[in-house]
Design an enzyme around this catalytic site. Structure first.
Site, mmCIF file in Angstrom:
data_model
loop_
_atom_site.group_PDB
_atom_site.id
_atom_site.type_symbol
_atom_site.label_atom_id
_atom_site.label_comp_id
_atom_site.label_asym_id
_atom_site.label_seq_id
_atom_site.Cartn_x
_atom_site.Cartn_y
_atom_site.Cartn_z
ATOM 1 N N HIS A 47 0.801 -1.220 0.000
ATOM 2 C CA HIS A 47 0.000 0.000 0.000
ATOM 3 C C HIS A 47 0.836 1.273 0.000
ATOM 4 C CE1 HIS A 47 -3.748 -2.142 0.310
ATOM 5 N NE2 HIS A 47 -3.309 -2.818 1.356
ATOM 6 N N ASP A 178 -9.584 -5.954 4.988
ATOM 7 C CA ASP A 178 -9.913 -6.743 3.804
ATOM 8 C C ASP A 178 -10.918 -7.836 4.131
ATOM 9 O OD1 ASP A 178 -8.390 -5.919 1.327
ATOM 10 O OD2 ASP A 178 -6.755 -5.975 2.763
#
Length: 262
Positions: A47, A178
């Protein structure tokens, strides 16, 4: 002589290792986290907005301060694992692990033949560019390199029992954001079902002799203490405390509020 992995030293000293995520392209942030006394940093190539060249400098910064540099790789390819380990990472965080077969392939890519498939070169950064002799380097890698798997989807949850039974897995963690998305809870990582699943999976991991990763997103002292107490109660001893972006965002929100900008 190559130093031992600081995470193993922390386990031996106090049975828990604390670290943080570094998502900004910043060796200085790694130095700050290390200087504050954290045992490891997770350099986040998944990320973060940087590649292997920047990651290598961030690894160097953490290493120079005696803190363990881990890298969350962007995808579980043999080539990516090779690059970050050759650059000096002492461990990898593997995102989105969904099967035992996938994990076996990743673990094999962290180990030299005959135990694995990692490409061999005697003059990479992890060998001191060739200053450390090859036998010493390979023996160190076999003993010190760690593999941390993140389970983040319903498929991973369904296959969790097989995943934590894979030989060579050191630590496993639940990717709460997630997983909350995968289970239909739209990012609510504190949803009771997500919390229940995490606790259940942690116990299964520990029963298989696999250490547990715990992640705390908050940056304030009180929720950090409460989160650590909860995670330690579940057996976690590899704990990531917030991250550089969380800390900066929280601090600058407070700064803006102090002068009535928000």
């Amino acid at each position: 002589m190559l130093p031992p992995n600081p995470v193993f030293e922390a386990f031996d000293k106090r049975n828990v290792a604390y670290g943080t995520f570094i998502q900004n392209n910043s060796p200085e942030n790694c130095e700050i986290a290390a200087g504050a006394g954290l045992d490891f940093v997770i350099i986040d190539m998944e990320h973060g907005t940087f590649g292997i060249e920047s990651a290598a400098n961030m690894i160097r910064a953490a290493e120079s301060c005696g803190t363990a540099p881990f890298v969350r790789i962007p995808e579980a390819s043999r080539a990516t694992v090779l690059k970050v380990l050759d650059a000096g990472a002492v461990g990898i965080i593997v995102p989105n692990v969904e099967s035992a077969e996938q994990l076996r392939e990743v673990i094999a890519s962290t180990r030299y033949a005959p135990n694995g498939t990692r490409g061999a070169c005697p003059c990479v950064r992890s060998t001191g560019h060739g200053i450390v002799d090859w036998q010493t380097s390979t023996a160190w890698a076999e003993k010190n390199i760690m593999v941390v798997a993140l389970v983040e989807t319903k498929a991973g949850v369904d296959n969790f029992a097989e995943i934590v039974a894979v030989e060579g897995l050191n630590v496993v963690g639940v990717g709460q954001f997630d997983l909350s998305m995968s289970l239909g809870y739209a990012g609510d990582h504190k949803h009771p079902e997500v919390v229940r699943k995490q606790a259940e999976m942690n116990q299964l991991a520990l029963a298989n002799g696999v250490d547990v990763l715990g992640v705390i997103f908050e940056s304030e002292a009180a929720p950090i203490r409460a989160g650590v107490e909860r995670l330690r109660g579940q057996g976690a001893r590899f704990i990531a405390l917030t991250g550089d972006r969380f800390v900066l965002a929280d601090t600058y929100r407070s700064v803006a509020a102090a002068v009535n900008l928000r």
